[in-house]
Design an enzyme around this catalytic site. Structure first.
Site, PDB file in Angstrom:
ATOM      1  N   GLU A 112      -8.290  -5.576   4.859  1.00 16.22           N
ATOM      2  CA  GLU A 112      -8.108  -5.260   3.452  1.00 16.22           C
ATOM      3  C   GLU A 112      -6.943  -6.033   2.839  1.00 16.22           C
ATOM      4  O   GLU A 112      -6.990  -6.422   1.671  1.00 16.22           O
ATOM      5  CB  GLU A 112      -7.894  -3.753   3.283  1.00 16.22           C
ATOM      6  CG  GLU A 112      -9.121  -2.931   3.646  1.00 16.22           C
ATOM      7  CD  GLU A 112      -8.833  -1.454   3.779  1.00 16.22           C
ATOM      8  OE1 GLU A 112      -9.043  -0.715   2.803  1.00 16.22           O
ATOM      9  OE2 GLU A 112      -8.385  -1.039   4.870  1.00 16.22           O
ATOM     10  N   ARG A 171     -11.182  15.949   6.841  1.00 21.60           N
ATOM     11  CA  ARG A 171     -11.995  16.277   5.675  1.00 21.60           C
ATOM     12  C   ARG A 171     -13.357  16.770   6.116  1.00 21.60           C
ATOM     13  O   ARG A 171     -13.944  16.228   7.052  1.00 21.60           O
ATOM     14  CB  ARG A 171     -12.157  15.055   4.765  1.00 21.60           C
ATOM     15  CG  ARG A 171     -10.858  14.552   4.164  1.00 21.60           C
ATOM     16  CD  ARG A 171     -11.132  13.353   3.264  1.00 21.60           C
ATOM     17  NE  ARG A 171      -9.907  12.737   2.790  1.00 21.60           N
ATOM     18  CZ  ARG A 171      -9.661  11.432   2.809  1.00 21.60           C
ATOM     19  NH1 ARG A 171     -10.580  10.591   3.280  1.00 21.60           N
ATOM     20  NH2 ARG A 171      -8.522  10.958   2.360  1.00 21.60           N
ATOM     21  N   HIS A 184     -12.688   2.953  -0.226  1.00 23.23           N
ATOM     22  CA  HIS A 184     -12.781   1.904   0.800  1.00 23.23           C
ATOM     23  C   HIS A 184     -13.499   0.657   0.288  1.00 23.23           C
ATOM     24  O   HIS A 184     -13.988  -0.153   1.068  1.00 23.23           O
ATOM     25  CB  HIS A 184     -13.520   2.400   2.053  1.00 23.23           C
ATOM     26  CG  HIS A 184     -12.833   3.522   2.768  1.00 23.23           C
ATOM     27  ND1 HIS A 184     -13.520   4.609   3.256  1.00 23.23           N
ATOM     28  CD2 HIS A 184     -11.540   3.732   3.064  1.00 23.23           C
ATOM     29  CE1 HIS A 184     -12.668   5.447   3.832  1.00 23.23           C
ATOM     30  NE2 HIS A 184     -11.451   4.924   3.729  1.00 23.23           N
ATOM     31  N   ASN A 186       0.861  -1.176   0.000  1.00 28.70           N
ATOM     32  CA  ASN A 186       0.000   0.000   0.000  1.00 28.70           C
ATOM     33  C   ASN A 186       0.901   1.230   0.000  1.00 28.70           C
ATOM     34  O   ASN A 186       1.449   1.609   1.031  1.00 28.70           O
ATOM     35  CB  ASN A 186      -0.910  -0.021   1.230  1.00 28.70           C
ATOM     36  CG  ASN A 186      -1.847   1.173   1.290  1.00 28.70           C
ATOM     37  OD1 ASN A 186      -1.805   2.063   0.455  1.00 28.70           O
ATOM     38  ND2 ASN A 186      -2.697   1.202   2.301  1.00 28.70           N
TER      39      ASN A 186
END
Length: 389
Positions: free
Chosen positions: A376, A232, A173, A7
Site C-alpha cells: 500500500e 469484528r 482496503h 498512516n
C-alpha cells in the site's frame, strides 16, 4: 521521487520513506501509544533491524517532530508526503492534492471513521505547518470503490435518508486492492479480466475487480461488514443491534464496542484475535478454535463466490495481507471449498514462501490462484508522484 508515506491512527503513526522509481525503502517505522504512557518509536533504515526507543509523545505533533529528526540521518530529500486516509466519503473518487478545501472534506466525512479521519486530518495539518514547501496528497482507502455500480453500493433504505446522511457501501482496503489488481495484471501479461482480491488480515475484505474497475466489495458503510475478522463480527442480521438494545439493556456504544473490538475470531475462539494462535490451538484439538477457523474459511469461500457473481464469473483469485500471504493452510481450505467452481490448489506450490507474486493453483484449475504481497505504501507513493510531479 522520494516520498514519505504516513498512516496515522488515533494513538499511532506509521511511516515509510521510499523512492518511486527504484522502490528502495530508505527508512520506515512506527510511533506507538501517542498520548499514552509508555510511548515509543520503532525505526529502521535501509532494511536494517528496528530500533525501539522510548520517547515521550504527548500528541501527533510531537511524534512527527521526533520522526523527522530520525529521518534527517537518512540524508534523503523528501519531495512529497502521501497520507493514507481511511474514509474519503462522498468527496473522493480518487486521490487528491491537499488544499484547505480537501482537508476540510476529510474532517467533514470523519463521523464515518471517527477513530481515524480526525487523527489523519490533524497530521496532514501538522505536516503542512511544519513543511509548507512540501506538497501533500490524500489517498483514501475508499476511493477505489467509489465508482462501483449503483446496484452494488446502494442500500434499500428510503432515498431521503440515504441522500441526507450519505449512506452507501464505501468499502475499505481500496489502496491494497488497487495494488493487487495492478500487480496481477502485470504478472499475467494482461490476461486477467475478472479478479477476486482477498485482503485477509486482522481486518479483512474481498473485492471484485473487472478490468481494473471495482464491481463490488465486502465491507459496507463501515469496515464492520463482510468477512469475520480478528475482532469484528462481520455481516449479521442488523436487527441484532435492536434486540441487544431492548432485551440485554446494552447501550449503542456498548454494542458498537462489542461488535468491533470483542467479536470475530477472538469471540468464537475464546483465545485470540490472531489466526496464527488459533490455528496452533486448532491443531491441538481445541474445539472452539476448530470452529473459529471453520467459520472463517466457510465465510471467505462464500463471499468469494458472491464477488464472482457480481462479475458473472472469475478467472483469478489473489490472496494478500497477513493471513492471505502467511497461511498456506487457510488458502488451501478456502480454495478446497470452492472446488465446485473448478478451483484447485497445487499443494507444493502453496507451501513455497516468497516475497514475490506467485501462482499456487494447479495446471488444471479453472481459476488461476496467486499469492501477491501487498504494498500500500508504494501505491500511495505512486499517487503522490502522479499528482505532484
Amino acid at each position: 521521487m522520494n516520498v514519505l508515506v504516513i498512516n496515522a491512527g488515533s494513538s499511532s503513526l506509521k511511516y515509510q520513506l521510499l523512492n518511486t522509481k527504484t522502490r528502495e525503502v530508505f527508512a520506515k517505522g512506527n510511533a506507538e501509544r501517542i498520548g499514552i504512557d509508555g510511548s515509543f518509536i520503532g525505526h529502521s533504515e535501509h532494511g536494517g533491524p528496528k530500533a525501539k526507543t522510548p520517547v515521550e509523545l504527548p500528541d501527533h505533533r510531537a511524534a512527527l517532530q521526533e520522526i523527522f529528526k530520525l529521518l534527517k540521518s537518512v540524508d534523503v530529500k523528501i519531495e512529497g508526503i502521501g497520507h493514507r486516509v481511511v474514509q474519503g466519503g462522498w468527496y473522493f473518487p480518487e486521490s487528491a492534492v491537499v488544499t484547505d478545501e480537501t482537508l476540510a472534506q476529510v474532517r467533514e466525512v470523519a463521523p464515518l471513521a471517527p477513530l481515524h479521519n480526525y487523527a489523519e486530518a490533524d497530521v496532514i495539518e501538522i505536516c503542512r505547518d511544519m513543511y509548507p514547501e512540501l506538497g501533500n496528497v490524500i489517498v483514501p482507502d475508499t476511493a477505489f470503490h467509489y465508482n462501483m455500480p449503483e446496484h452494488a453500493w446502494r442500500y434499500a433504505l428510503p432515498r431521503d435518508v440515504v441522500e441526507r446522511y450519505h449512506i452507501r457501501k464505501y468499502g475499505a482496503h481500496g489502496t491494497s486492492h488497487r495494488y493487487i489488481w495492478r500487480t496481477v495484471n502485470e504478472f499475467t501479461g494482461g490476461s486477467t479480466h475478472k479478479l477476486v482480491s482477498c485482503h485477509l488480515g486482522s481486518g479483512a475484505s474481498l473485492c471484485a475487480i473487472e478490468d481494473g474497475r471495482c464491481m463490488d466489495t465486502t465491507m459496507g458503510l463501515t469496515p464492520l461488514d463482510g468477512l469475520i475478522m480478528g475482532t469484528r463480527c462481520g455481516t449479521l442480521d442488523p436487527a441484532t443491534v435492536f434486540y441487544l438494545y431492548r432485551e440485554a439493556g446494552m447501550s449503542i456504544d456498548e454494542i458498537d464496542t462489542m461488535m468491533n473490538k470483542q467479536s470475530g475470531l477472538l469471540a468464537v475462539s475464546g483465545l485470540s484475535s490472531d489466526s496464527r494462535d488459533i490455528r496452533a490451538a486448532e491443531h491441538e484439538g481445541d474445539e472452539k478454535c476448530i470452529m473459529a477457523i471453520s467459520m472463517y474459511n466457510y465465510r471467505c469461500a462464500q463471499l468469494i463466490a458472491e464477488m464472482a457473481a457480481s462479475m458473472q464469473g472469475m478467472d483469478t483469485i489473489a490472496f494478500t495481507a497477513g493471513t492471505g500471504e502467511g497461511s498456506s493452510e487457510i488458502r488451501y481450505k478456502v480454495c478446497d471449498l470452492l472446488g465446485w467452481l473448478g478451483v484447485k490448489i497445487d499443494p507444493e506450490l502453496n507451501e513455497i514462501q516468497s516475497d514475490d507474486a506467485r501462482v499456487i493453483s494447479a495446471p488444471d484449475s479453472a481459476v488461476k490462484v496467486l499469492v501477491v504481497p501487498t504494498n500500500e505504501e508504494l501505491m500511495i507513493a505512486l499517487d503522490v508522484e502522479a499528482l505532484l510531479s
